[in-house]
Design an enzyme around this catalytic site. Structure first.
Site, short mmCIF file in Angstrom:
data_model
loop_
_atom_site.label_atom_id
_atom_site.label_comp_id
_atom_site.label_asym_id
_atom_site.label_seq_id
_atom_site.Cartn_x
_atom_site.Cartn_y
_atom_site.Cartn_z
CE LYS A 120 -2.84 7.26 -5.42
NZ LYS A 120 -2.82 5.95 -4.74
CD GLU A 189 2.23 0.81 -7.16
OE1 GLU A 189 1.28 1.47 -6.67
OE2 GLU A 189 3.28 0.57 -6.53
#
Ligand code: KIV
Length: 271
Positions: A120, A189
């Protein structure tokens, strides 16, 4: 003869299909063998060996100091405890931003030395070339948009991102760009729920939210936060499922009392 149940591993294809069927994806962070075993036995879909290890495992204030060697140590430990979940490993700060070749060689080290299934990285269009190069080498890549903790010194704060229309538009474009570059999923996020829903509906790959509301394809939390090991971090999006901080403290206090009073070990606890 006992019949062994075959365990079906979670792959990027399984996650893609889950989105198409409307099945929600559950992801948590994990950093060590023992906890990874418990997460996996519980049926978690994805274990993220997050660079949040820098905060919750190493005690740093930000995610910046953790190294590639540190991440490889954590990830290899997690992989040894997992039979089913997809293990994704964060590329730490400073190991992919230089150029796409650096990004690929860091990713190759992670894949070779840990046995994990994917990496990631944080960022949008500025990392698209790196995503393409890593994915071309056969390594699945998860993206991360919205609040990107590795850029904390650029933004100066951990407040909700993309509240204004300009940043929201850029985020929507970035999601499309990194999907086209080859990402198999994206973490969003701390952004408004409405915007996260729009992004999730605009791409085919799963969108995993943290502080991004319910209209996405899955959720992720930092394990130490949801178990209540950390106490000082209490954002609105965090649901605590336990108070392990107090549980552990209570158990340790009982142990200390038993040792000091000579109650432990008793007759049954000796040879
Ligand atoms: O490092 C991490 O734990 C993460 C999650 C917050 C998604 O990136």
């Amino acid at each position: 003869m006992a019949v062994q149940k075959e365990i079906r591993r979670v792959t990027t294809r399984v996650l893609y299909d889950m989105k198409q069927k409307g099945e929600k994806i559950a992801m948590l962070t994990g950093y060590d063998y023992s906890i990874a075993r418990i997460l996996d036995e519980s049926g978690i879909d994805i274990i993220l060996v997050g660079d949040s290890a820098s905060n919750v495992m190493a005690g740093f204030e930000t995610t910046l100091p953790i190294t590639l060697d540190n991440m490889i140590y954590h990830a290899a430990s997690v992989v040894r405890g997992v039979k089913r979940a997809l293990v994704v490993v964060d590329l730490p700060f400073g190991t992919y931003q230089g150029d796409s070749k650096e990004a690929l060689s860091s990713s190759i080290r992670i894949m070779k030395e840990t046995g994990a299934s994917a990496v990631k990285l944080e960022g949008g269009r500025e990392v698209a070339e790196s995503i393409e190069r890593i994915f071309s080498a056969g390594i699945p890549v998860m993206g991360h948009l919205g609040l990107t903790p590795q850029s904390i010194h650029k933004f100066g704060t951990y407040v909700v991102r993309a509240r204004d229309s300009e940043e929201a538009l850029k985020l929507k474009e970035d999601a499309k760009i990194i999907e086209a570059a080859g990402c198999f999923a994206i973490v969003l996020e701390k952004i408004p729920a409405q915007l996260a829903g729009e992004v999730a509906r605009s791409v085919k790959i799963p969108i995993i939210g943290i502080g991004a509301g319910p209209q996405v394809d899955g959720q992720v939390l930092v394990l130490h936060d949801m178990l209540g090991i950390t106490q000082e971090f209490s954002p609105r999006f965090l649901r605590r499922y336990h108070n392990l901080h107090d549980e552990i403290k209570g158990a340790v206090k009982n142990y200390i009392t038993d040792v000091r009073s000579c109650d432990f070990p008793n007759e049954k606890e000796q040879y």
